[in-house]
Each structure stands twice: as structure tokens, then as C-alpha cells.
Design an enzyme around this catalytic site. Sequence first.
Site, PDB file in Angstrom:
ATOM      1  N   THR A 143     -16.165   4.842  -0.803  1.00 60.06           N
ATOM      2  CA  THR A 143     -14.749   4.938  -0.442  1.00 60.06           C
ATOM      3  C   THR A 143     -14.438   4.310   0.911  1.00 60.06           C
ATOM      4  OG1 THR A 143     -13.024   6.519   0.148  1.00 60.06           O
ATOM      5  CG2 THR A 143     -15.261   7.252   0.495  1.00 60.06           C
ATOM      6  N   TYR A 165     -14.845  14.583   2.794  1.00 63.94           N
ATOM      7  CA  TYR A 165     -14.910  13.693   1.635  1.00 63.94           C
ATOM      8  C   TYR A 165     -15.581  12.370   2.021  1.00 63.94           C
ATOM      9  CZ  TYR A 165     -13.420  10.122  -1.636  1.00 63.94           C
ATOM     10  OH  TYR A 165     -13.416   9.059  -2.498  1.00 63.94           O
TER      11      TYR A 165
HETATM   12  C1  UD1 Z   1      -7.293   7.793  -1.541  1.00 60.89           C
HETATM   13  C2  UD1 Z   1      -8.301   8.363  -2.475  1.00 60.89           C
HETATM   14  C3  UD1 Z   1      -9.598   8.529  -1.793  1.00 60.89           C
HETATM   15  C4  UD1 Z   1     -10.000   7.192  -1.177  1.00 60.89           C
HETATM   16  C5  UD1 Z   1      -8.929   6.735  -0.204  1.00 60.89           C
HETATM   17  C6  UD1 Z   1      -9.290   5.391   0.402  1.00 60.89           C
HETATM   18  C7  UD1 Z   1      -7.107   9.726  -4.055  1.00 60.89           C
HETATM   19  C8  UD1 Z   1      -6.784  11.104  -4.526  1.00 60.89           C
HETATM   20  N1  UD1 Z   1      -7.878   9.633  -2.975  1.00 60.89           N
HETATM   21  O1  UD1 Z   1      -6.982   8.747  -0.551  1.00 60.89           O
HETATM   22  O2  UD1 Z   1     -10.557   8.914  -2.749  1.00 60.89           O
HETATM   23  O3  UD1 Z   1     -11.169   7.342  -0.481  1.00 60.89           O
HETATM   24  O4  UD1 Z   1      -7.743   6.599  -0.944  1.00 60.89           O
HETATM   25  O5  UD1 Z   1      -8.238   4.879   1.176  1.00 60.89           O
HETATM   26  O6  UD1 Z   1      -6.706   8.719  -4.597  1.00 60.89           O
HETATM   27  N2  UD1 Z   1       1.160  10.525   0.337  1.00 60.89           N
HETATM   28  C9  UD1 Z   1       2.425  11.055   0.542  1.00 60.89           C
HETATM   29  N3  UD1 Z   1       2.893  11.935  -0.402  1.00 60.89           N
HETATM   30  C10 UD1 Z   1       2.204  12.301  -1.521  1.00 60.89           C
HETATM   31  C11 UD1 Z   1       0.919  11.746  -1.713  1.00 60.89           C
HETATM   32  C12 UD1 Z   1       0.433  10.865  -0.753  1.00 60.89           C
HETATM   33  O7  UD1 Z   1       3.092  10.756   1.533  1.00 60.89           O
HETATM   34  O8  UD1 Z   1       2.704  13.107  -2.317  1.00 60.89           O
HETATM   35  C13 UD1 Z   1       0.646   9.550   1.319  1.00 60.89           C
HETATM   36  C14 UD1 Z   1      -0.625   9.971   2.029  1.00 60.89           C
HETATM   37  O9  UD1 Z   1      -0.362  10.706   3.190  1.00 60.89           O
HETATM   38  C15 UD1 Z   1      -1.272   8.600   2.308  1.00 60.89           C
HETATM   39  C16 UD1 Z   1      -0.852   7.756   1.100  1.00 60.89           C
HETATM   40  O10 UD1 Z   1       0.313   8.390   0.585  1.00 60.89           O
HETATM   41  O11 UD1 Z   1      -0.721   8.002   3.459  1.00 60.89           O
HETATM   42  C17 UD1 Z   1      -1.900   7.693   0.014  1.00 60.89           C
HETATM   43  O12 UD1 Z   1      -2.335   9.017  -0.279  1.00 60.89           O
HETATM   44  P1  UD1 Z   1      -3.241   9.365  -1.566  1.00 60.89           P
HETATM   45  O13 UD1 Z   1      -2.685   8.662  -2.750  1.00 60.89           O
HETATM   46  O14 UD1 Z   1      -3.368  10.830  -1.616  1.00 60.89           O
HETATM   47  O15 UD1 Z   1      -4.622   8.683  -1.248  1.00 60.89           O
HETATM   48  P2  UD1 Z   1      -5.550   8.771   0.083  1.00 60.89           P
HETATM   49  O16 UD1 Z   1      -5.441  10.069   0.741  1.00 60.89           O
HETATM   50  O17 UD1 Z   1      -5.292   7.529   0.886  1.00 60.89           O
END
Ligand code: UD1
Length: 314
Positions: free
Chosen positions: A102, A126
Site C-alpha cells: 500500500t 495498517y
Molecule cells: C485507501 C485504501 C488503503 C490504501 C490507501 C493508499 C481503502 C478503504 N483504503 O485509503 O488501503 O492503502 O488508500 O492511499 O480504500 N474521504 C472522505 N469521506 C468519506 C471517505 C473518504 O472525505 O466518506 C476522504 C479521506 O479522508 C481521504 C480520501 O477521501 O482523503 C480517500 O479515502 P478512502 O477512500 O477511505 O481511502 P484512503 O484512506 O486514502
Amino acid sequence: MAWCLHDAGEDFVVIDNLSTGFEWAIPQSVKLYEGDITDEKLLQTIFHNHDITAVIHFAGSIIVPESVSNPLKYYNNNTAASRTLIEACVKNNIKHFIFSSTAAVYGDPKVIPVSEDAPLSPLSPYGTSKLMTELMLRDTAAAHDFQYTALRYFNVAGADPEGRTGQSTRNATHLIKVACEAALGKRTHLGIFGADFDTPDKTGIRDYIHVSDLASAHYLALKRLREGGESIVMNAGYGDGYSVLQVIDAVKAVSEVDFEVKTEPRRAGDSPKVVADNSKIMSNLDWKPQFDDLPTIIRHALNWEKKLQFKNSL
Ligand code: UD1
């Protein structure tokens, strides 16, 4: 990956404990062993029943904030479980191993785009749990006739363009999936986790990669190992960064739904900006991404989400 291997005519079996996966997600003709990779007996049975030459290891937990509140789950399910699987491979003389690592191993990278030789300093258990597995693989490869490829995934999104499978885990936290759910009315709103980052629009920036392009990168990595390639660690991303607000706007445009968005506090363990330097994977694999386009990724994710809605209502 199962569909990618199936489409390429490869002979393979799947082991999955179905804790977050689904039996229907793999082609019907493919043998599924339902069980855990920590079950050494089951691994021995599989290695005995089939002439296995390579293992592609995806099993693990992937939610950054959950790893902060429950670190031992991650060290168990990601690090310790991987150790068992790697040991079984060595014992059974399996020489090729591909591992889902990752971008979280970099933590908050100082130089963007981030390359593989950047300092490794995960911000979450993680990321650490995956980094520890990378180190086990490095040391195993140094001690045994064993070659591995670790792909450091950036943000995986989208779905099979043919609509055969897609991200289906309940209570998933991935931004694009959550936004698609909001667009389809499965959620009342979408929360932006932090609008006070040091980025142009103050929201987090990520490199979203289509799942089918990621699967094809694995297949090319497998072929490379078969052709005698040395062990290697590579970023798997496109090198394009999109902010949370840009993703939301794109989902609204593709879905034509103006769903509600609320700003919420930052999540524990989130980096402000993570974008891949993908020059290494580009020069080591003959990888030609087919879906390097945010609206296309979203369209495929949305199509799958609609299908899933129908599946779940049956
Ligand atoms: C994801 C991966 C992780 C990987 C990482 C690498 C998942 C669950 N996790 O984490 O395994 O190592 O990418 O970069 O895919 N966000 C919001 N609102 C939401 C959901 C997310 O604002 O409801 C934002 C988060 O704060 C972040 C971005 O969107 O800035 C992406 O979040 P998310 O899709 O959860 O993935 P990561 O945490 O980046």
C-alpha cells in the site's frame, strides 16, 4: 483478479474466508477453498491437490482508521497471517509471490509524486502492518529461492467494465464507493473528512486507480516473475492526484445527482496528499492502463453500485 486470470485462460484456485468477499464474485468454473490463510492444514491440502507455482496474496484488512482503533487486528490479519502464508510457500517450494502492499507505507510523503525509495514512515498500523510484510518478503527472498513482487496500491476504485464484479463490502469506507452510494440515495449524505489540509482546496488528495488496471498490473507482474524477473517493489497508481472535492464534483456530474455533502473532522491516520510516481512500474512492466480517467472510474463504480442495489433487493 480472478476474472482477469480467467479471461487470460490461466489455471488457478482461490482461497478466501469470505469475511468481506463473496462466492459469486469469482467465475463459477473456478475452485474456491473457503477458509483462512492462517489454516496451515488447509494450505497444505491446497498445495497437495494442485500444482501451484505462484501465489497472489490479497487477504487482509484495509481500513486506515479502523487500524488506528484496533491495531492488533491489523498485525494479526495482515502481518501474522501473511507470515503463515509465506512460510507455507517456502515449505512447498513455491517460488513466485505477489503481494498487495500500500501507498500507506509512505505516511505523509514530503515529495510528491512519491517514489519507491522515499522514506517509509506509515501514519497508521495498517501501513505498518503491510510494511512489515514487505520486510518479511525481502528477508525471505534473500534466504530462499523465492522471488516476490510487492505492489504498493494507491486508491483502488471502479469496477469490472463488463459489470461482472465490483466492490461489494457492506459499510465500505472508500470515497468513490461512498459517494456513489450517496448519489443513489443509499446514504443521506457524504462527509468530507477534513477541509483544513494544506492542499489547494483544503481536502485530501489521492491517486485513484481503476481495479481492472490494477489486476492487469498483477498479471504482468506474474508473467515477469515467470520469465525470471528479480524481486521488486513498485507503486501501482496513475500519478494523477484528485482532491475529495474534485471526486465529489465528478461523481455528481457522472450521476447527475446533487447529493448532500457535509464537512466533518479529519479521520485518524489520514495523509493530506498521496500521489504515485509510477515510472518504476512503467519501465518494468509492459503496463498500459486502459481506464486512467476519473469519470470512467466513477461510471464503472456507479454502474456496479446500481447492480448491487438490485442484487441486494432480491
Ligand atoms: C485507501 C485504501 C488503503 C490504501 C490507501 C493508499 C481503502 C478503504 N483504503 O485509503 O488501503 O492503502 O488508500 O492511499 O480504500 N474521504 C472522505 N469521506 C468519506 C471517505 C473518504 O472525505 O466518506 C476522504 C479521506 O479522508 C481521504 C480520501 O477521501 O482523503 C480517500 O479515502 P478512502 O477512500 O477511505 O481511502 P484512503 O484512506 O486514502
